[in-house]
Design a protein around this motif. Structure first.
Motif, short mmCIF file in Angstrom:
data_model
loop_
_atom_site.label_atom_id
_atom_site.label_comp_id
_atom_site.label_asym_id
_atom_site.label_seq_id
_atom_site.Cartn_x
_atom_site.Cartn_y
_atom_site.Cartn_z
N MET A 192 36.74 163.31 21.59
CA MET A 192 37.68 164.18 22.27
C MET A 192 38.14 163.54 23.57
SD MET A 192 36.96 168.18 22.03
CE MET A 192 35.25 168.47 21.70
N THR A 193 39.39 163.75 23.87
CA THR A 193 39.97 163.16 25.08
C THR A 193 39.94 164.11 26.27
OG1 THR A 193 42.20 163.91 24.57
CG2 THR A 193 41.52 161.78 23.67
N GLY A 194 39.72 165.39 26.04
CA GLY A 194 39.76 166.37 27.11
C GLY A 194 41.16 166.80 27.48
N GLN A 195 42.16 166.36 26.71
CA GLN A 195 43.54 166.73 26.98
C GLN A 195 43.94 167.93 26.15
OE1 GLN A 195 45.99 163.32 26.37
NE2 GLN A 195 45.12 162.20 28.09
#
Length: 103
Positions: free
Chosen positions: A1-4
């Motif tokens: 996951m990129t957290g975006q």
């Protein structure tokens, strides 16, 4: 996951949105399954956030006044689940309003 944050789906609502809540993310999952949306047209909708049927209306409820707040609440059972293997959980939704009444 990129957290975006990414927009995956859009849904036009019948009225202006007054409040919303996203259900807790179940253990072992990466996203919530439900979104509750309260509108000034005196309705509450429960929408699916599952990728297979994202933004599908699962429940529509008419209420006596516009909801001012919504809350998903997960309640853990103190005893075993249906199969007796472990605790089960139930998910409830509640609303707040300036006028008293039940949903």
């Amino acid at each position: 996951m990129t957290g975006q944050l990414m927009e995956v789906e859009k849904n036009e609502m019948s009225g202006d949105v007054a409040c919303l809540d996203i259900a807790p993310i179940p253990e072992g999952r990466q996203r919530s399954r439900f979104l509750a949306v309260g509108s000034y047209d005196n309705t509450i909708r429960i929408l699916s956030l599952d990728p297979e049927d994202c933004m599908q209306v699962l429940s529509l409820q008419s209420v006596s006044s516009p909801p001012e707040s919504l809350l998903f609440l997960e309640v853990q059972a103190s005893s075993g689940g249906e199969d007796g293997a472990g605790p089960s959980a139930s998910l409830f939704s509640e609303r707040g309003s300036s006028k008293w009444g039940s949903v």
